[in-house]
Design a protein around this motif. Structure first.
Motif, PDB file in Angstrom:
ATOM      1  N   TYR A  34       0.768  -1.647  -0.041  1.00 46.21           N
ATOM      2  CA  TYR A  34      -0.189  -0.330   0.252  1.00 46.21           C
ATOM      3  C   TYR A  34       0.653   0.900   0.338  1.00 46.21           C
ATOM      4  N   SER A  35       0.195   2.428  -0.425  1.00 50.65           N
ATOM      5  CA  SER A  35       0.895   3.585  -0.567  1.00 50.65           C
ATOM      6  C   SER A  35       1.032   4.145   0.922  1.00 50.65           C
ATOM      7  N   VAL A  36       0.022   3.837   1.311  1.00 51.41           N
ATOM      8  CA  VAL A  36      -0.623   4.355   2.943  1.00 51.41           C
ATOM      9  C   VAL A  36      -1.120   3.467   3.979  1.00 51.41           C
ATOM     10  N   VAL A  37      -0.919   3.054   4.958  1.00 53.67           N
ATOM     11  CA  VAL A  37      -1.716   2.530   5.409  1.00 53.67           C
ATOM     12  C   VAL A  37      -2.693   3.017   7.068  1.00 53.67           C
ATOM     13  N   VAL A  38      -3.316   3.076   7.766  1.00 53.20           N
ATOM     14  CA  VAL A  38      -3.764   3.813   8.170  1.00 53.20           C
ATOM     15  C   VAL A  38      -4.502   2.788   9.945  1.00 53.20           C
ATOM     16  N   ALA A  39      -3.368   2.534  10.765  1.00 55.23           N
ATOM     17  CA  ALA A  39      -3.112   1.908  12.159  1.00 55.23           C
ATOM     18  C   ALA A  39      -3.412   2.255  13.245  1.00 55.23           C
ATOM     19  N   THR A  40      -4.880   1.526  14.001  1.00 54.60           N
ATOM     20  CA  THR A  40      -5.356   1.416  15.277  1.00 54.60           C
ATOM     21  C   THR A  40      -4.605   0.431  15.982  1.00 54.60           C
ATOM     22  N   SER A  41      -4.725   0.167  15.831  1.00 56.04           N
ATOM     23  CA  SER A  41      -4.169  -1.685  16.440  1.00 56.04           C
ATOM     24  C   SER A  41      -3.425  -3.360  15.550  1.00 56.04           C
ATOM     25  N   GLY A  42      -3.247  -3.923  16.103  1.00 53.36           N
ATOM     26  CA  GLY A  42      -2.098  -4.834  15.096  1.00 53.36           C
ATOM     27  C   GLY A  42      -0.985  -4.871  15.558  1.00 53.36           C
ATOM     28  N   GLU A  43       0.269  -6.292  14.933  1.00 56.55           N
ATOM     29  CA  GLU A  43       1.132  -5.777  15.333  1.00 56.55           C
ATOM     30  C   GLU A  43       2.136  -5.101  14.468  1.00 56.55           C
ATOM     31  N   LEU A  44       1.825  -4.733  12.952  1.00 55.50           N
ATOM     32  CA  LEU A  44       2.208  -3.387  12.044  1.00 55.50           C
ATOM     33  C   LEU A  44       3.778  -3.614  11.795  1.00 55.50           C
ATOM     34  N   SER A  45       4.626  -4.776  12.629  1.00 55.47           N
ATOM     35  CA  SER A  45       6.240  -4.602  11.933  1.00 55.47           C
ATOM     36  C   SER A  45       5.984  -5.104  10.650  1.00 55.47           C
ATOM     37  N   ASN A  46       5.449  -6.503  10.191  1.00 60.62           N
ATOM     38  CA  ASN A  46       5.509  -6.148   8.612  1.00 60.62           C
ATOM     39  C   ASN A  46       4.272  -5.669   7.342  1.00 60.62           C
ATOM     40  N   VAL A  47       3.718  -4.491   8.938  1.00 68.44           N
ATOM     41  CA  VAL A  47       3.744  -3.750   7.034  1.00 68.44           C
ATOM     42  C   VAL A  47       4.224  -2.831   5.480  1.00 68.44           C
ATOM     43  N   ASN A  48       3.896  -3.049   4.448  1.00 71.92           N
ATOM     44  CA  ASN A  48       4.354  -2.882   3.828  1.00 71.92           C
ATOM     45  C   ASN A  48       3.605  -1.617   3.093  1.00 71.92           C
ATOM     46  N   ALA A  49       4.365  -0.241   3.431  1.00 69.69           N
ATOM     47  CA  ALA A  49       3.883   0.667   2.640  1.00 69.69           C
ATOM     48  C   ALA A  49       4.089   1.760   3.287  1.00 69.69           C
ATOM     49  N   LYS A  50       4.007   2.557   1.906  1.00 67.28           N
ATOM     50  CA  LYS A  50       5.684   4.139   1.932  1.00 67.28           C
ATOM     51  C   LYS A  50       5.177   4.968   3.526  1.00 67.28           C
ATOM     52  N   LEU A  51       3.958   4.804   3.869  1.00 71.05           N
ATOM     53  CA  LEU A  51       3.521   5.871   4.496  1.00 71.05           C
ATOM     54  C   LEU A  51       2.967   5.319   5.500  1.00 71.05           C
ATOM     55  N   LEU A  52       3.458   5.241   6.905  1.00 71.51           N
ATOM     56  CA  LEU A  52       2.916   4.668   8.012  1.00 71.51           C
ATOM     57  C   LEU A  52       1.635   5.164   8.926  1.00 71.51           C
ATOM     58  N   LEU A  53       0.835   4.873   9.559  1.00 71.30           N
ATOM     59  CA  LEU A  53       0.497   6.219  10.341  1.00 71.30           C
ATOM     60  C   LEU A  53       0.052   5.140  11.584  1.00 71.30           C
ATOM     61  N   VAL A  54       0.541   5.733  12.464  1.00 70.88           N
ATOM     62  CA  VAL A  54      -0.290   4.682  13.575  1.00 70.88           C
ATOM     63  C   VAL A  54      -0.686   5.367  14.444  1.00 70.88           C
ATOM     64  N   TYR A  55      -2.615   5.648  15.376  1.00 69.25           N
ATOM     65  CA  TYR A  55      -2.797   6.239  15.898  1.00 69.25           C
ATOM     66  C   TYR A  55      -3.102   5.582  17.283  1.00 69.25           C
ATOM     67  N   SER A  56      -2.871   5.613  18.173  1.00 67.27           N
ATOM     68  CA  SER A  56      -3.430   4.456  19.397  1.00 67.27           C
ATOM     69  C   SER A  56      -2.652   5.424  21.016  1.00 67.27           C
ATOM     70  N   PRO A  57      -3.280   5.477  21.838  1.00 63.95           N
ATOM     71  CA  PRO A  57      -3.109   5.865  22.861  1.00 63.95           C
ATOM     72  C   PRO A  57      -1.766   5.003  23.730  1.00 63.95           C
ATOM     73  N   ASP A  58      -1.883   3.454  23.476  1.00 67.66           N
ATOM     74  CA  ASP A  58      -1.330   2.762  24.320  1.00 67.66           C
ATOM     75  C   ASP A  58      -0.208   2.185  23.509  1.00 67.66           C
ATOM     76  N   ALA A  59       1.247   1.263  24.352  1.00 65.98           N
ATOM     77  CA  ALA A  59       1.970   1.115  23.741  1.00 65.98           C
ATOM     78  C   ALA A  59       1.924   0.323  23.183  1.00 65.98           C
ATOM     79  N   LYS A  60       2.410   0.604  21.426  1.00 60.85           N
ATOM     80  CA  LYS A  60       2.413  -0.619  20.061  1.00 60.85           C
ATOM     81  C   LYS A  60       3.725  -1.019  20.141  1.00 60.85           C
ATOM     82  N   GLY A  61       3.476  -2.527  19.247  1.00 57.97           N
ATOM     83  CA  GLY A  61       5.132  -3.382  18.932  1.00 57.97           C
ATOM     84  C   GLY A  61       5.982  -2.893  18.593  1.00 57.97           C
ATOM     85  N   ILE A  62       5.512  -2.119  17.728  1.00 59.19           N
ATOM     86  CA  ILE A  62       6.489  -0.653  17.081  1.00 59.19           C
ATOM     87  C   ILE A  62       7.046   0.757  17.184  1.00 59.19           C
TER      88      ILE A  62
END
Length: 561
Positions: A34-62
């Protein structure tokens, strides 16, 4: 195409968000690029995107991978991103560490960080975008934040972050081609004249406001001598109005038809007179009953329809009763000869069940989402949206109300102060699109209010800003057609493409398909960041040709079906 990773309970918020931000997207497919990934959950380490936006007040694995850790819990807060300031209503945490660039702040604390990697960018935000969307579409913003188009700001921030990475984008903007935004002129008809009010609260209130109140307003700078004298003359003429010897100065329709000069307006009419309605909160519930009902307006209904106006329901009990809502809708439809598909509740009454009740009662749209106390964005947006709990009913937000601006018990503004208060709403609509909905009541043009001059100035100002004027039904219908456009993933020899589908009829006025350029171009001697293409929903081949030849693929790849 944007890929979205979210929690199951956020699906409705995600879908509505991308109805408002009308650009190619889909729920994330593992293994796809994907060109862009918008995420609020998930592991996310293997996400393939030019731009990854991670929205979360909680700690994330990434977080450990990008050198970020959670800081302090702020609860709700007001954030800033450049010149944009937005309130956050759900949880928010500050972010510590990392070598990234702060992009969102809460005071001096960092809430958003942009981290550049070798072949991609991560933007880590300490709040949950879709929790905020769900809150805004379910709850009213508090009065102190009413002036902030919070949901629209979330869209604008996401769009800006995508474009800053040089990622091309196609969007169907929330305004017709060649227009900056839409305008709805609406009128709640609570009275059709003072002749119906003899020795009641309305009459005595008018006499007080038109005599003592008029003098007080003169001393406060809220009126001038000429208007005060006109108000006194109206008070003196009241016996002659009752006898039928003088014109009823509260009769609204002739004045509005002349003022609006063929612009389509929507009138919300009381279905039954003398009914207070059930479960009316607060004191003075008896004052909610009207001295007229829609049967008194048969001739005017014909005139208004012939002038291109729409007639809707000013509901009494439709906000809580399906049976009574159906009766109110049927009553207005039968008398006016026009399908009463829209409703605005009298006194703006609503509760958590209202949307479902109105939909089951047969209404196509509601326009109750506004404030009695102020002007602004009850749900944080200038766009027509689908409220949570509705299947097909849409909400036309109401933004500017005469009473909120001028009542002494409300904002109590002078005309110059009201103009200053309304200007940011006009500027936002002209910049971001959407619809600006005005509510001017039946007797606001005449004595003792004299709010008609300000209304005329507002119409002229809105016309000067290249707005499309439509009735409430027309504007809601246009946004419904925009919602019907879909983007679908298509595998093509040259890669993945977003295929645009629309199975409806011709769109009038046409959509505006905006193709943002990955490299700014030149047109008419000026630098341009996007190209706008008018599309009526049928000429798919021509639209595809125009999209494909813009800078030889410098825009997102989109095909039509």
């Amino acid at each position: 195409m944007i890929g979205v990773i979210c929690r199951t309970e956020q699906l409705e918020a995600v879908e509505e968000f991308f109805q408002l931000f009308k650009t190619p997207w889909e729920f994330y497919r593992p293994g796809e690029a994907y060109s862009v990934v918008v995420a609020t959950s998930g592991e996310l380490s293997n996400v393939n995107a030019k731009l990854l936006l991670v929205y979360s007040p909680d700690a994330k694995g990434i977080d450990s991978e990008i050198g970020i850790s959670r800081g302090n819990h702020l609860g709700s807060s007001c954030l800033s991103c450049g010149e944009t300031s937005i309130p956050i209503y759900c949880d928010v945490n500050t972010l510590d560490g990392g070598s990234g660039t702060p992009c969102v702040l809460a005071g001096s604390s960092v809430v958003g960080v942009r981290i550049s990697r070798s072949d991609s960018t991560v933007i880590r935000l300490g709040y949950d975008l879709f929790e905020e969307v769900g809150f805004l579409l379910t709850n009213a913003q508090p009065i102190e934040h009413a002036h902030i188009p919070t949901l629209d700001a979330h869209i604008s921030m996401l769009r800006s972050w995508i474009l800053q990475e040089g990622i091309p984008l196609v969007e169907i903007v929330p305004a017709p081609a060649g227009r900056n935004f839409a305008v709805c002129l609406t009128h709640d008809i609570d009275f059709i004249g003072i002749r119906d009010h003899k020795f009641d609260h309305t009459m005595w209130g008018f006499l007080y406001r038109s005599t003592v109140g008029a003098l007080r307003n003169l001393l406060r700078g809220r009126t001038d001598v000429q208007r005060m004298l006109q108000t006194w003359r109206a008070a003196v003429s009241l016996p002659f109005v009752y006898l039928g010897w003088a014109r009823d100065f509260w009769e609204p329709f002739e004045w509005y038809l002349k003022a609006e000069r063929k612009l389509p307006a929507t009138y919300f009419l009381i279905p039954f007179k003398g009914r207070t309605g059930d479960h009316v909160p607060g004191p003075h519930a008896a004052r909610r009953a009207s001295a007229y009902d829609v049967t008194n307006l048969r001739e005017w209904a014909t005139t208004l329809k012939n002038e291109g106006c729409e007639l809707g329901v000013h509901g009494l009990d439709a906000w809580h009763s399906v049976e009574k809502g159906r009766a109110e809708r049927q009553r207005v439809s039968e008398v006016t000869g026009q399908s009463a598909s829209g409703v605005r509740m009298h006194w703006l009454l609503q509760d958590s069940t209202t949307i479902g009740v109105l939909e089951e009662a047969g209404f196509v749209y509601d326009s109750t989402a506004g404030y009695n106390e102020t002007v602004g964005y009850r749900n944080g947006t200038a766009q027509v949206f689908r409220p949570f709990g509705a299947r097909t009913l849409l909400e036309l937000p109401m933004h500017i109300q005469d009473g909120a601006l001028f009542y002494p018990q409300r904002l109590d503004l002078s005309e110059s102060q009201a103009e200053e208060r309304c200007q940011p709403l006009i500027d936002h609509a002209a910049r971001e699109g959407g619809v600006l909905t005005l509510l001017w009541h039946d007797r606001s043009h005449g004595p003792e209010r004299f709010w008609g001059d300000f209304y005329l100035q507002m119409i002229q100002k809105l016309q000067s800003r290249n707005a499309w004027f439509g009735s409430a039904g027309q504007v809601v219908g246009w946004f419904r057609q925009r919602r019907d456009v879909q983007f679908e993933r298509v595998e093509a020899p040259d890669g993945v493409r977003a295929q645009l589908r629309y199975d409806g009829g011709e769109v009038e006025p046409p959509f505006c398909v905006r193709a943002y350029l990955s490299v700014p171009g030149r047109r008419d001697g000026k630098t341009v960041d996007f190209v706008d293409i008018a599309w009526n929903g049928t000429s798919t081949e021509e639209l595809e040709k125009q999209l494909s030849r813009q800078h030889k693929g410098a825009v997102a790849s989109v095909s039509l079906s």
